[in-house]
Design an enzyme around this catalytic site. Structure first.
Site, mmCIF file in Angstrom:
data_model
loop_
_atom_site.group_PDB
_atom_site.id
_atom_site.type_symbol
_atom_site.label_atom_id
_atom_site.label_comp_id
_atom_site.label_asym_id
_atom_site.label_seq_id
_atom_site.Cartn_x
_atom_site.Cartn_y
_atom_site.Cartn_z
ATOM 1 N N CYS A 187 68.404 -10.577 75.640
ATOM 2 C CA CYS A 187 68.889 -10.695 74.266
ATOM 3 C C CYS A 187 69.716 -11.957 74.004
ATOM 4 C CB CYS A 187 69.666 -9.429 73.896
ATOM 5 S SG CYS A 187 69.895 -9.219 72.099
ATOM 6 N N LYS A 207 73.049 -9.157 82.790
ATOM 7 C CA LYS A 207 73.236 -10.062 81.647
ATOM 8 C C LYS A 207 74.485 -10.917 81.818
ATOM 9 C CE LYS A 207 73.341 -9.741 76.556
ATOM 10 N NZ LYS A 207 73.410 -8.758 75.443
ATOM 11 N N GLU A 217 65.899 -4.109 75.535
ATOM 12 C CA GLU A 217 67.292 -3.860 75.896
ATOM 13 C C GLU A 217 67.695 -2.468 75.410
ATOM 14 O OE1 GLU A 217 71.527 -6.256 75.399
ATOM 15 O OE2 GLU A 217 70.110 -6.263 73.720
#
Length: 328
Positions: A204, A162, A87
């Site tokens: 993440c 995301k 990321e």
């Protein structure tokens, strides 16, 4: 299956792995012995090799690209078919204003450089979290945290934005308010076929939501990837535990490229990039600092494990509902 740790990524001109053999600046992390019924029959050298890159991004986009490109070229020299970047591989800014200023559209110069790099190396790339100015940039003045997959011809074959934004305040780690500059993605992306297997995309903080991984595996994922920038408090406590849990419950390989070290005066990351097999064993792990680790993906082992332990056939959704609805 073999896992390797490599740091730093310089001058590894040959790779010969034998039990007990010591190679300078190269260490071998072997999986724990498996049940005899699930012993690996494939030749390890015939299995696809993936590289997991660990970097310390800063606000300097040019230097970040130089660092990532060096690792990608090293991965290609070592025979990997796919390299994973963490990321924020493009940059980690000091504040939301700088983040927005440094961001680019997918058609911008930076992704163009990675497109050329993928073609040059003949390597698939998982670009784990690109600060993307979307088509709604003019209206929103906010960006997406976008996971991009490039094939070995440099073409974009998948993008995932995301969906779970990290808005948390952890004592001792400092506040994180991702939504100050970022819009959550509207949907999941169907797993994408690669030379290593079918990859389910996440980023993440998404790893804290098992519903996402269950939806991806029911859609056909064999590898889950969590490019990350974990903090110095949550990292030691949760990083490996969460990754191994996602691997075990989904019966997938988990690949997690991570940011490490101090990015600037306001932020540092935990590192410890790793690959976990479907049994929950860490089969490759990066050492401290920037570098890469390698692991071979054995899908025949994954299929045998799912056959011997058919948890998805044993689910009882009539009792507790569908925790992860299959993707449409």
């Amino acid at each position: 299956m073999l896992g390797f740790i490599i740091r730093p990524p310089h001058q590894l001109l040959s790779l010969l792995l034998c039990p007990g053999l010591r190679i300078p600046r190269l260490s071998v992390l072997c999986a724990q012995p498996r049940l005899r019924a699930m012993a690996v029959s494939s030749s390890a050298w015939e299995l696809p090799l993936v590289a997991v890159c660990q970097v310390t991004s800063t606000p300097d986009k040019k230097q970040n690209f130089i660092t990532c490109a060096e690792l990608i070229r090293e991965a290609a020299r070592l025979g990997a078919c796919l390299a994973f970047l963490p990321e924020a591989f493009d940059f980690i800014a000091r504040d939301p204003e700088e983040t927005l200023h440094l961001s680019e559209p997918l058609g911008g110069n930076l992704l163009g450089e990675y497109t050329q790099l993928a073609r040059e190396c003949g390597l698939w790339l998982s670009l784990g979290g690109f600060h993307e100015r979307g088509q709604d940039w003019e209206q929103t003045q906010k960006i997406y945290n976008c996971h991009v997959i490039l094939n070995n011809k440099g073409s974009v074959v998948a993008t995932y934005r995301k969906t779970h934004l990290c808005d948390v305040e952890i004592p001792g780690q400092g506040p994180m308010h991702e939504s100050n500059s970022t819009i959550p993605g509207p949907s999941l992306e169907s797993p994408v076929s690669t030379p290593a297997g079918k990859i389910g995309l996440a980023i993440c903080y998404d790893m804290r939501f098992p519903e996402l991984s269950l939806a991806l595996v029911q859609a056909g994922a064999e590898i889950l990837t969590y490019p990350s920038a974990f903090g110095s408090v949550t990292g030691p406590a949760h990083w490996e535990v969460l990754l191994r849990a996602r691997a075990i419950e989904s019966q997938c390989y988990v690949v997690a490229a991570a940011q490490c070290g101090r990015h600037h005066e306001k932020r540092a990351s935990y590192g410890h990039s790793m690959v976990v097999d479907p049994w929950g064993t860490v089969v490759a792990r990066c050492s401290e600092g920037p570098g890469l680790c390698l692991a071979r993906i054995d899908l025949s082992y994954l299929r045998r494990l799912r056959q011997h332990l058919p948890v998805f056939q044993h689910r009882r959704p009539e009792l507790y509902g569908h925790l992860g609805h299959p993707l449409s």
